[in-house]
Design a protein around this motif. Structure first.
Motif, PDB file in Angstrom:
ATOM      1  N   ALA A 104      14.925  -0.647   9.463  1.00 29.84           N
ATOM      2  CA  ALA A 104      14.880  -1.021   8.002  1.00 29.84           C
ATOM      3  C   ALA A 104      13.551  -1.445   7.364  1.00 29.84           C
ATOM      4  N   LYS A 105      12.929  -2.169   8.345  1.00 31.29           N
ATOM      5  CA  LYS A 105      11.793  -2.760   7.982  1.00 31.29           C
ATOM      6  C   LYS A 105      10.542  -1.589   7.753  1.00 31.29           C
ATOM      7  N   SER A 106      10.840  -0.680   8.869  1.00 34.79           N
ATOM      8  CA  SER A 106       9.804   0.606   9.021  1.00 34.79           C
ATOM      9  C   SER A 106      10.106   1.376   7.784  1.00 34.79           C
ATOM     10  N   PHE A 107      11.373   1.652   7.364  1.00 37.46           N
ATOM     11  CA  PHE A 107      11.632   2.430   6.236  1.00 37.46           C
ATOM     12  C   PHE A 107      11.055   1.891   4.771  1.00 37.46           C
ATOM     13  N   ILE A 108      11.229   0.400   4.796  1.00 37.48           N
ATOM     14  CA  ILE A 108      10.639  -0.147   3.522  1.00 37.48           C
ATOM     15  C   ILE A 108       9.271   0.150   3.557  1.00 37.48           C
ATOM     16  N   ALA A 109       8.442  -0.103   4.735  1.00 38.04           N
ATOM     17  CA  ALA A 109       6.933  -0.176   4.605  1.00 38.04           C
ATOM     18  C   ALA A 109       6.691   1.293   4.603  1.00 38.04           C
ATOM     19  N   LEU A 110       7.202   2.394   4.808  1.00 37.68           N
ATOM     20  CA  LEU A 110       6.925   3.843   4.514  1.00 37.68           C
ATOM     21  C   LEU A 110       7.157   4.136   3.148  1.00 37.68           C
ATOM     22  N   CYS A 158       2.403   3.736  -3.037  1.00 39.68           N
ATOM     23  CA  CYS A 158       0.987   3.373  -3.352  1.00 39.68           C
ATOM     24  C   CYS A 158       0.187   4.876  -3.232  1.00 39.68           C
ATOM     25  N   LEU A 159       0.463   5.782  -2.524  1.00 37.97           N
ATOM     26  CA  LEU A 159      -0.276   7.207  -2.260  1.00 37.97           C
ATOM     27  C   LEU A 159       0.132   7.912  -3.527  1.00 37.97           C
ATOM     28  N   GLN A 215      -7.836   1.235  -5.248  1.00 33.87           N
ATOM     29  CA  GLN A 215      -7.118  -0.083  -5.242  1.00 33.87           C
ATOM     30  C   GLN A 215      -5.768   0.297  -4.595  1.00 33.87           C
ATOM     31  N   TRP A 216      -5.275   1.264  -5.075  1.00 35.90           N
ATOM     32  CA  TRP A 216      -3.873   1.980  -4.620  1.00 35.90           C
ATOM     33  C   TRP A 216      -3.671   2.231  -3.003  1.00 35.90           C
ATOM     34  N   LEU A 217      -4.883   2.840  -2.572  1.00 37.56           N
ATOM     35  CA  LEU A 217      -5.132   3.191  -1.281  1.00 37.56           C
ATOM     36  C   LEU A 217      -5.209   1.818  -0.454  1.00 37.56           C
ATOM     37  N   PHE A 218      -5.981   0.924  -0.727  1.00 37.60           N
ATOM     38  CA  PHE A 218      -6.156  -0.282  -0.099  1.00 37.60           C
ATOM     39  C   PHE A 218      -4.784  -1.032   0.115  1.00 37.60           C
ATOM     40  N   PHE A 219      -3.756  -0.837  -0.983  1.00 33.40           N
ATOM     41  CA  PHE A 219      -2.575  -1.713  -0.997  1.00 33.40           C
ATOM     42  C   PHE A 219      -1.954  -0.806   0.067  1.00 33.40           C
ATOM     43  N   SER A 220      -1.794   0.340   0.230  1.00 39.74           N
ATOM     44  CA  SER A 220      -1.191   1.044   1.368  1.00 39.74           C
ATOM     45  C   SER A 220      -1.684   0.855   2.599  1.00 39.74           C
ATOM     46  N   GLY A 221      -2.897   0.654   2.814  1.00 44.03           N
ATOM     47  CA  GLY A 221      -3.446  -0.080   3.836  1.00 44.03           C
ATOM     48  C   GLY A 221      -2.990  -1.223   4.328  1.00 44.03           C
ATOM     49  N   TYR A 247      -0.938  -2.492   7.627  1.00 42.56           N
ATOM     50  CA  TYR A 247      -1.393  -3.603   8.495  1.00 42.56           C
ATOM     51  C   TYR A 247      -0.593  -4.606   8.451  1.00 42.56           C
ATOM     52  N   GLY A 248       0.364  -4.980   7.492  1.00 44.87           N
ATOM     53  CA  GLY A 248       1.466  -5.950   7.385  1.00 44.87           C
ATOM     54  C   GLY A 248       2.507  -5.472   8.394  1.00 44.87           C
ATOM     55  N   ARG A 249       2.974  -4.198   8.259  1.00 54.12           N
ATOM     56  CA  ARG A 249       4.030  -3.856   9.263  1.00 54.12           C
ATOM     57  C   ARG A 249       3.462  -4.134  10.763  1.00 54.12           C
ATOM     58  N   LEU A 250       2.480  -3.675  10.952  1.00 54.50           N
ATOM     59  CA  LEU A 250       1.979  -3.810  12.396  1.00 54.50           C
ATOM     60  C   LEU A 250       1.961  -5.115  13.042  1.00 54.50           C
ATOM     61  N   LEU A 251       1.492  -6.046  12.157  1.00 52.17           N
ATOM     62  CA  LEU A 251       1.421  -7.531  12.253  1.00 52.17           C
ATOM     63  C   LEU A 251       2.531  -8.116  12.743  1.00 52.17           C
TER      64      LEU A 251
END
Length: 219
Positions: free
Chosen positions: A9-15, A21-22, A196-202, A206-210
Motif C-alpha cells: 500500500a505504501k509503495s503504491f502511494i509512493a509510486l 510529480c513527473l 521543482q516537481w522532479l525534486f519533489f518526486s525524488g 527518498y522518503g519511501r526508502l527511509l
C-alpha cells in the motif's frame, strides 16, 4: 517489519505521487517550450519590415507590423474589460477599421482608464472621420473573441467572425499614448517549476526508502 499489505500500500502511494510529480514536471516543461517558441516568433516577426497589405496567413505573421490606410467606422466602438496599465484598471478601446483595399478590421486603439464606477462610461478619445494611415501589430482574434466587454449605449458590434485584429502603435506617423503592450519576453518560471516537481518526486522516493529502512532496522 511492515506487513506485506502495508508495504504494498505504501509503495503504491509512493509510486502514485512520483507519477503525479513527473506528469506535472512534463507539463511545466512543455509550457516553457511553448513560451520560448512564442517569444522567438515575436522577436523574429517584429524585426521584419512592415507589411502594407493584410496577409493571407495570419498565424504565420502574428506580431508583425503592418501599415495600411483607411478610415474608422462610426458606431463600432468596443471596450474590452480587465485591462491594466501601470496598476490602473481600464479597458482596451477597439474600433472597426475599413482599409482602402476593402478589408474590415478590428483595431485595438490602446488602453483607456475606467470611469469612476463600474457602470460609468470612460472618457474616450474622439474617432477621426478622415482617411488615416495606421501602423500596428497583427494579432490573432482569439483573445478578442474570449473577452468580456463594457456595455456601450449602441448595439455591440459582432465579433464572432473576427480572425485577427491590429494593435495600434501609430496614427499618421504619431505614436498613440497608451498602446497595447507586448508580453514579457521571458520563458517565465516554467522550467524552474519542472525542476521543482522532479525534486519533489525524488523526495517521495527518498522518503519511501527511509521509511522502509527504519521498518527493517526496527525488526
Amino acid at each position: 517489519m511492515d506487513s506485506e499489505s502495508n508495504f504494498l500500500a505504501k509503495s503504491f502511494i509512493a509510486l502514485f505521487l512520483v507519477a503525479v510529480c513527473l506528469v506535472a514536471a512534463n507539463w511545466q516543461f512543455h509550457r516553457g517550450q511553448d513560451r520560448h517558441q512564442l517569444n522567438d516568433k515575436i522577436v523574429k516577426n517584429l524585426a521584419k519590415p512592415a507589411l502594407t497589405t493584410v496577409p493571407k496567413n495570419i498565424a504565420k505573421n502574428e506580431w508583425r507590423r503592418i501599415e495600411i490606410s483607411g478610415n474608422y467606422l462610426p458606431g463600432t466602438d468596443l471596450l474590452r474589460k480587465n485591462s491594466y496599465f501601470e496598476g490602473q484598471y481600464g479597458y482596451e478601446y477597439l474600433t472597426k477599421f475599413r482599409a482602402t483595399t476593402g478589408e474590415i478590421i478590428w483595431v485595438d486603439r490602446g488602453w483607456v482608464k475606467a470611469g469612476a464606477t463600474a457602470s460609468e462610461k470612460p472618457l474616450l478619445p474622439p474617432t477621426p472621420n478622415e482617411e488615416l494611415l495606421i501602423e500596428g501589430r497583427i494579432r490573432s482574434g482569439k483573445t478578442l473573441l474570449q473577452g468580456k466587454f463594457f456595455a456601450l449605449p449602441q448595439v455591440r458590434p459582432n465579433v464572432s467572425d473576427t480572425k485577427f485584429r491590429i494593435d495600434l502603435i501609430k496614427t499618421n506617423g504619431q505614436r498613440i499614448g497608451n498602446p497595447t503592450e507586448l508580453p514579457a519576453l521571458s520563458d517565465g518560471p516554467h522550467y524552474a517549476y519542472a525542476l521543482q516537481w522532479l525534486f519533489f518526486s525524488g523526495l517521495v522516493i527518498y522518503g519511501r526508502l527511509l521509511i522502509r529502512r527504519q521498518a527493517l532496522s526496527g525488526k
